[in-house]
Motif scaffolding. Structure first.
Motif, PDB file in Angstrom:
ATOM      1  N   VAL A 183       0.836  -1.195   0.000  1.00 55.22           N
ATOM      2  CA  VAL A 183       0.000   0.000   0.000  1.00 55.22           C
ATOM      3  C   VAL A 183       0.872   1.247   0.000  1.00 55.22           C
ATOM      4  CG1 VAL A 183      -1.862   1.222   1.173  1.00 55.22           C
ATOM      5  CG2 VAL A 183      -1.691  -1.285   1.350  1.00 55.22           C
ATOM      6  N   GLY A 184       0.582   2.142  -0.936  1.00 53.65           N
ATOM      7  CA  GLY A 184       1.171   3.473  -0.907  1.00 53.65           C
ATOM      8  C   GLY A 184       0.098   4.404  -0.380  1.00 53.65           C
ATOM      9  N   HIS A 185       0.340   5.091   0.721  1.00 57.43           N
ATOM     10  CA  HIS A 185      -0.736   5.871   1.332  1.00 57.43           C
ATOM     11  C   HIS A 185      -0.229   7.214   1.809  1.00 57.43           C
ATOM     12  CE1 HIS A 185       0.665   5.300   5.541  1.00 57.43           C
ATOM     13  NE2 HIS A 185       1.198   4.204   5.040  1.00 57.43           N
ATOM     14  N   SER A 186      -1.148   8.144   1.932  1.00 56.11           N
ATOM     15  CA  SER A 186      -0.857   9.446   2.510  1.00 56.11           C
ATOM     16  C   SER A 186      -2.074   9.868   3.315  1.00 56.11           C
ATOM     17  CB  SER A 186      -0.576  10.479   1.414  1.00 56.11           C
ATOM     18  OG  SER A 186      -1.710  10.633   0.578  1.00 56.11           O
ATOM     19  N   SER A 187      -1.840  10.653   4.347  1.00 58.73           N
ATOM     20  CA  SER A 187      -2.923  11.163   5.193  1.00 58.73           C
ATOM     21  C   SER A 187      -2.727  12.661   5.338  1.00 58.73           C
ATOM     22  CB  SER A 187      -2.876  10.473   6.560  1.00 58.73           C
ATOM     23  OG  SER A 187      -3.841  11.025   7.424  1.00 58.73           O
ATOM     24  N   ARG A 188      -3.634  13.446   4.750  1.00 57.91           N
ATOM     25  CA  ARG A 188      -3.451  14.894   4.719  1.00 57.91           C
ATOM     26  C   ARG A 188      -4.787  15.619   4.891  1.00 57.91           C
ATOM     27  NH1 ARG A 188      -0.274  13.235   0.050  1.00 57.91           N
ATOM     28  NH2 ARG A 188       1.926  13.201   0.631  1.00 57.91           N
ATOM     29  N   SER A 189      -4.679  16.836   5.379  1.00 55.39           N
ATOM     30  CA  SER A 189      -5.854  17.711   5.395  1.00 55.39           C
ATOM     31  C   SER A 189      -5.998  18.342   4.020  1.00 55.39           C
ATOM     32  CB  SER A 189      -5.679  18.806   6.449  1.00 55.39           C
ATOM     33  OG  SER A 189      -4.629  19.687   6.055  1.00 55.39           O
ATOM     34  N   LEU A 190      -7.107  19.006   3.779  1.00 53.27           N
ATOM     35  CA  LEU A 190      -7.315  19.662   2.483  1.00 53.27           C
ATOM     36  C   LEU A 190      -6.218  20.687   2.203  1.00 53.27           C
ATOM     37  CD1 LEU A 190     -11.181  20.252   2.444  1.00 53.27           C
ATOM     38  CD2 LEU A 190      -9.883  18.866   0.828  1.00 53.27           C
ATOM     39  N   ASP A 191      -5.890  21.507   3.217  1.00 49.77           N
ATOM     40  CA  ASP A 191      -4.861  22.531   3.015  1.00 49.77           C
ATOM     41  C   ASP A 191      -3.489  21.886   2.740  1.00 49.77           C
ATOM     42  OD1 ASP A 191      -6.694  24.533   3.368  1.00 49.77           O
ATOM     43  OD2 ASP A 191      -6.224  24.880   5.489  1.00 49.77           O
ATOM     44  N   GLU A 192      -3.186  20.828   3.473  1.00 52.54           N
ATOM     45  CA  GLU A 192      -1.910  20.133   3.247  1.00 52.54           C
ATOM     46  C   GLU A 192      -1.865  19.529   1.852  1.00 52.54           C
ATOM     47  OE1 GLU A 192      -0.749  18.607   7.752  1.00 52.54           O
ATOM     48  OE2 GLU A 192      -2.101  17.410   6.513  1.00 52.54           O
TER      49      GLU A 192
END
Length: 918
Positions: free
Chosen positions: A151-160
């Motif tokens: 799995v390639g994943h990222s966890s970000r807010s909209l601004d990030e």
């Protein structure tokens, strides 16, 4: 995904969700976790099996299989998500910050996945990630990892997400293909809106520039040719990533939602889109087969996998061409289509962006004036047809436009390339026979600027193969071996480019002799035509040199060559392998070798033409094939043959040659020049003829030192730059078996012998010279390596090493050569030398092969005078000049038959014995 037939046969999401809910109800969390993993794993296993079954049933259905795999992963992730937020981390009244959307990005976002592709997911939250969101994301990732998924994943807010997408091309590209997967739909809509409103505007030119730079770097890393014989289906030139790059650029500039919309954007015609779709479907299917066969994310179409993929895709053998060769030819034809589409697409983008720059610039009203060249419009370094029916009105112009491009160093305009590809069927027999068309073609072929590049454009437009149908037959044709790195047409075009570069003086360091000879040629266009035709008959069954010579007799008059030129081209094609075979597999010190070669060549002009053709042919095979050893041997043969031709067959000036050599050796020895007088009588004429002056100088110094110190055995190892190898000299009492023991010791030290000269002087001393390289074709240079080599030989000759058991402990590693069937063969020639029987053994190349053959010769009671080792990828061709123990040739049939049987046994490896036993 709606196009997928019988989706529930792949995965039934409702049934799976129901089973998970039942497990949770029965056991509760977290006790139910293992049962949940088991249910998910079974669903994944069954889904993959169904996808593999569909691929086997419809082996070319790349899109359908890729969509099916993506659908399987979609449903699994949706079930996981719902299970986690309902059973693992349920939240009764979630706050506005406890919102989460899952976005499929990259290839997963396109919905095109091979069975073991990575799963790329972006977890997006409205603001700073809350504790609940972190828990949900972590729980989902653990489930995915427990299933063995990458799995390639990222966890970000909209601004990030916006900030990082602006600064990172990889993130921007991934989000460009973002697809709603599951979770908060409104949050996905907001993320999509902000990407297109905050990230994309004003960055289009930068995105295009960076994607093309990224593509060029990838191509360079992968070999920078779409015709490499072990292509990377995903990242190689002409592969899936090239098609995806076109789609990314089109989407970024025009916000298209599918590749089909590139037609509406004016970037593709409908026919070109169908070509795009067909190539993409085929490449996807090949990639899916690779994943299914290897059970991993394998994207390289290696030799060992090519046969199996060809079988699975229902390619069959045809006369003169195996199933795997037919499959790979089709692969390269698709790769060529990708290249053609890329050229047209990017030229459109370039013009589109250039027009925007002009429209916004200070000189927006200024238009650079075009000029006319023989009816064509030339603008911005490009040549363009003036009207849409330009080629239909006069199909000879399909040749002319490329000839003018080469002569004036112009690019062919993308729209003109598109027209040429479309109108190529206008080239019929009348056009092929047209004297003007053929004159233009020869002018292009022999052009002095860059014929290679323009001929490649011509080939990719389909004009080359249509105008010269014999060349069209070898278009995209690979040779299933480890020696040839490119398809036949690409190899030929590269050879022409090398010829042009040598003629311009660009390779004086690598090819000094060829650079010197080209200006002396009586007819340069003969050489260019011979280079074009030398491999024209490959894949027809039979000897391609003989068949190619017949093709030359037919084609050359059509090209406008006279009778003498035609005869010379045909001769060059027929004998284009003669010089390399003689130089690499025969003893150049044997007068009979030179006499036989010169008898075939007959004239200095033929010799010069053949030398240059041989050089470009070898060099164009692929990187690493040409080396200083081959340059030296070809140069030696050329000089010896040239002298023989100038003196006549009967006058060999052997005494004068030896005297001149001794004089040169004396110059090299300097203060030790007196060694020639002291030791010359110990060496016969064959030694003085066989060895280069610099090696003789080294041998004499070593011999004199050993004699003075009364050493029974003297071994010297040193880097020999002249041939890019390590020189190993063994001086000692001669005895049967010396050669095979030295060969075994060199192998145990990690070396491969590429050439060997074995001499016994008049005092009964052996003076043997070996050229050695490591398995990668590099010389031993470091002192530690040289010492190891010397120690291994010393121990072997002193009886401190039992060679046979030691060599047996080093079994042949399974390598790429195992993908090829090479039946061992033994040939005897008692006419190639006046003194020796010449034995040539062809077999699968592997470590210690030479040692086994040499031992077999020893056990057959033969004396080896010289050995010449040549490799052609997976095949080795080892030639030995031998006599019986009394110094005579081996002539009796029974004796030859026994030797043949012994050598065949030595040449056969374990793999062949196993297959024969079965």
């Amino acid at each position: 995904m709606s196009a997928i037939a019988n989706q529930r046969a792949i995965i039934d999401r409702r049934a799976l969700a129901g089973a998970i809910s039942a497990a949770v109800a029965e056991h509760g969390m977290p006790k139910a976790r293992q049962k949940v993993i088991e249910l998910l794993r079974n669903a994944l296993h069954d889904g993959r099996a169904e996808v593999a079954r569909r691929l086997a049933e419809h082996p070319s259905a790349g899109h359908e299989v890729a969509y099916s795999q993506s659908f399987l992963i979609d449903q699994l992730i949706r079930v996981m998500h719902d299970h986690v937020i309902e059973d693992v981390y349920p939240a009764g009244n979630r706050s506005s910050g406890e919102r989460l959307v899952l976005i499929a990005v990259g290839g997963y976002g396109r919905g095109e996945m091979a069975p073991h592709s990575d799963i790329d997911i972006a977890f997006i939250t409205p603001g700073k990630t809350t504790a609940w969101c972190e828990q949900v994301i972590e729980a989902m990732l653990y489930y995915l990892w427990d299933l063995g998924l990458k799995v390639g994943h990222s966890s970000r807010s909209l601004d990030e997400m916006v900030r990082m997408a602006k600064s990172d091309l990889t993130i921007r590209t991934a989000l460009l293909e973002g697809r709603y997967l599951w979770g908060d739909q409104e949050l996905y809509d907001e993320a999509s809106r902000r990407f297109w409103a905050d990230v994309v505007p004003g960055s289009q030119a930068q995105f295009v520039s960076e994607k093309l730079s990224e593509r060029n770097a990838r191509h360079k890393r992968m070999g920078d040719s779409r015709y490499v014989v072990e292509p990377n289906v995903k990242d190689g030139k002409g592969g899936l990533r090239d098609l995806q790059t076109l789609y990314w650029i089109g989407k970024y500039l025009h916000r298209v939602k599918s590749a089909a919309e590139l037609v509406d954007a004016g970037l593709f015609t409908r026919k070109e889109y169908r070509t795009f779709r067909r190539a993409e479907g085929f490449l996807l299917a090949v990639r899916c087969h690779l994943h299914v066969i290897t059970r991993r994310a394998e994207d390289r179409l290696t030799f060992d996998l090519q046969r199996e993929v060809a079988r699975r895709m229902n390619f069959a053998d045809r006369p003169g061409k195996s199933a795997v060769e037919r499959f790979m030819q089709y692969y390269f034809l698709q790769a060529r289509q990708v290249g053609s589409l890329t050229g047209v697409f990017l030229a459109h983008i370039d013009e589109e962006m250039a027009s925007k720059r002009r429209a916004r610039g200070l000189l927006a009203g200024f238009r650079q004036r075009s000029r006319m060249l023989k009816g064509y419009r030339v603008f911005g370094g490009r040549i363009a047809a003036p009207s849409d029916d330009w080629f239909v009105k006069d199909p000879v112009r399909l040749i002319e436009v490329f000839q003018l491009a080469e002569e004036h160093s112009l690019e062919v305009h993308s729209e003109t390339m598109r027209m040429a590809t479309r109108d190529v069927k206008c080239i019929d027999q009348a056009v092929r026979e047209d004297p003007r068309a053929n004159e233009l073609f020869i002018k292009l072929l022999t052009g002095r600027n860059d014929p290679e590049t323009v001929l490649r454009w011509m080939n990719e437009a389909g004009v080359f193969g249509r105008f010269v149908p014999d060349f069209g037959k070898v278009g995209a044709q690979m040779q299933f071996d480890m020696y040839h790195h490119y398809t036949v047409d690409e190899h030929t075009i590269r050879a022409i480019g090398l010829l042009a570069a040598i003629e311009k003086g660009e390779h004086r360091v690598d090819h000094p002799l060829a650079s010197e000879i080209i200006p002396q040629l009586g007819n340069r266009r003969v050489l260019y035509v011979a280079t074009l035709l030398h491999d024209i008959a490959k894949g027809r069954g039979g000897d391609h040199s003989v068949l190619g010579a017949e093709v030359a007799l037919h084609l050359c008059p059509r090209f406008g060559l006279d009778e003498g030129e035609t005869e010379l081209v045909s001769w060059l094609v027929r004998w284009h392998l003669l010089m390399s075979a003689t130089a690499f597999k025969r003893d150049l010190a044997d007068p009979k070798t030179i006499l036989d070669f010169v008898t075939q060549v007959e004239s200095v002009e033929r010799l010069r033409q053949l030398l240059v053709l041989t050089v470009v042919d070898i060099r164009a095979v692929g990187p690493g094939i040409w080396n200083s050893w081959k340059r030296q041997l070809l140069g030696d043969l050329y000089e010896l043959a040239l002298e023989q031709l100038r003196l006549g067959y009967k006058s060999t000036r052997r005494a004068e040659q030896i005297a001149a050599k001794k004089e040169h050796v004396g110059e090299l020895l300097g203060v030790n020049a007196d060694l020639i007088d002291k030791l010359a009588s110990r060496f016969d004429d064959a030694y003085w003829i066989a060895e280069p002056e610099d090696i003789i100088a080294l041998n004499l110094v070593h011999y004199a030192a050993a004699k003075e110190l009364e050493h029974k055995l003297s071994i010297h190892t040193e880097y020999y730059a002249a041939r890019g190898a390590t020189l190993v000299t063994v001086i000692g009492d001669d005895h049967p078996g010396l050669f095979f023991r030295v060969a075994g010791a060199i192998h145990l030290a990690g070396g491969n012998i590429i050439d060997a000269r074995i001499h016994t002087n008049r005092a009964g001393k052996a003076v043997d010279n070996f050229l050695v390289q490591d398995p990668l074709g590099n010389p031993f240079k470091e002192q530690e390596q040289l010492d190891r080599l010397q120690k291994s030989i010393e121990d072997a000759l002193a009886g401190k090493i039992e060679l046979v058991p030691q060599l047996a402990k080093r079994p042949l590693a399974r390598n790429r050569a195992d993908s090829f069937e090479v039946r061992p063969r033994v040939d005897f020639d008692n006419t190639a030398s006046g003194r020796f029987t010449v034995i040539e053994v062809s077999a699968r190349d592997r470590p210690a092969l030479l040692n086994r053959l040499a031992r077999s010769l020893f056990e057959s009671k033969l004396m080896v005078n010289s050995a010449h080792i040549t490799n052609y990828g997976e095949r080795a061709a080892d030639t030995f000049y031998v006599t019986d123990l009394l110094g005579g040739k081996v002539t009796t049939k029974d004796r030859l038959k026994g030797i043949e049987a012994a050598l065949l046994d030595a040449a056969s490896d374990e793999r062949q014995r196993e297959s024969e036993a079965a």
